[in-house]
Design a protein around this motif. Structure first.
Motif, mmCIF file in Angstrom:
data_model
loop_
_atom_site.group_PDB
_atom_site.id
_atom_site.type_symbol
_atom_site.label_atom_id
_atom_site.label_comp_id
_atom_site.label_asym_id
_atom_site.label_seq_id
_atom_site.Cartn_x
_atom_site.Cartn_y
_atom_site.Cartn_z
ATOM 1 N N MET A 73 -0.421 -6.797 1.034
ATOM 2 C CA MET A 73 -2.284 -5.905 0.672
ATOM 3 C C MET A 73 -2.755 -7.264 1.532
ATOM 4 S SD MET A 73 -1.663 -5.406 -2.803
ATOM 5 C CE MET A 73 -3.001 -6.451 -3.831
ATOM 6 N N HIS A 75 -5.464 -8.931 3.016
ATOM 7 C CA HIS A 75 -6.833 -9.705 2.602
ATOM 8 C C HIS A 75 -7.929 -10.049 3.604
ATOM 9 C CE1 HIS A 75 -4.791 -11.118 -1.734
ATOM 10 N NE2 HIS A 75 -4.294 -10.747 -1.334
ATOM 11 N N VAL A 89 -9.557 -6.563 -1.145
ATOM 12 C CA VAL A 89 -8.283 -6.823 -0.723
ATOM 13 C C VAL A 89 -7.740 -4.793 -1.010
ATOM 14 C CG1 VAL A 89 -6.498 -6.990 -2.576
ATOM 15 C CG2 VAL A 89 -8.113 -8.497 -2.986
ATOM 16 N N ASN A 91 -4.783 -2.181 -0.434
ATOM 17 C CA ASN A 91 -3.213 -2.688 -0.817
ATOM 18 C C ASN A 91 -3.030 -1.690 -0.031
ATOM 19 O OD1 ASN A 91 -0.660 -1.055 -2.024
ATOM 20 N ND2 ASN A 91 -1.311 -1.651 -3.704
#
Length: 183
Positions: A73, A75, A89, A91
């Motif tokens: 992930m 951020h 965020v 993925n």
């Protein structure tokens, strides 16, 4: 019942005219970004201008404060102007993104585009024709939707050709060639 039918017919004609006007119009791009071009193709012209404002704001007013990785992930901490902070965020494995501002529903990739703001939204009717009930949330009649799209494209081409006899003649020839193929 007569007033309802008249109002509905008027609304459909207005919608068809707006769709036709929208199809023939290519708005000016303010950035070289692919997402802006994509937005001009997918969204209605009114929504496109709102999305374009957001794209320009993100280019010229936003700043990435930090990026950190945590188990696939990413951020991103973003500063919007000088007051607002957001976190995106991403993925990496699922190619999914979420932002605390919730704007991906309006400006993100196609899977984040809310259908009601797109040019194709009106193709998903919620009424009955010839005994077939169209429900935006239910099963789609793909044939009827494709027919609507074809008619929309034909009207768009005719509007773009306008009164230009050369373009109308060329369009007529293409249609007649297709008709001959179908016969």
């Amino acid at each position: 019942m007569m007033n309802f039918d008249t109002a509905l017919k008027s609304q459909r004609n207005t919608n068809a005219k707006l769709n036709s006007d929208n199809e023939g119009y290519n708005p000016d791009m303010k950035t070289p970004l692919g997402i802006e071009k994509h937005a001009s193709i997918v969204y209605t012209i009114t929504v496109f201008y709102q999305v374009q404002e957001e794209i320009c704001a993100s280019c010229f007013k936003c700043m990435v404060l930090s990026v950190r990785e945590d188990g696939g992930m990413l951020h991103y901490d973003i500063m919007d102007g000088k007051t607002k902070r957001f976190t995106v965020v991403h993925n990496v494995n699922d190619h999914e993104a979420k932002c605390s501002c919730k704007m991906f529903e309006m400006v993100g990739p196609l899977k984040y585009v809310v259908n009601r703001w797109t040019k194709d939204a009106s193709l998903k009717a919620t009424f009955e024709i010839d005994g077939v009930i169209y429900d935006q949330n239910g099963p789609k009649d793909e044939k009827k939707m494709l027919l609507n799209k074809v008619w929309s494209d034909i009207h768009c081409c005719m509007d773009m050709a306008g009164s230009n006899m050369e373009q109308l003649t060329a369009f007529s020839q293409v249609i007649n060639e297709q008709k001959q193929l179908l016969l």
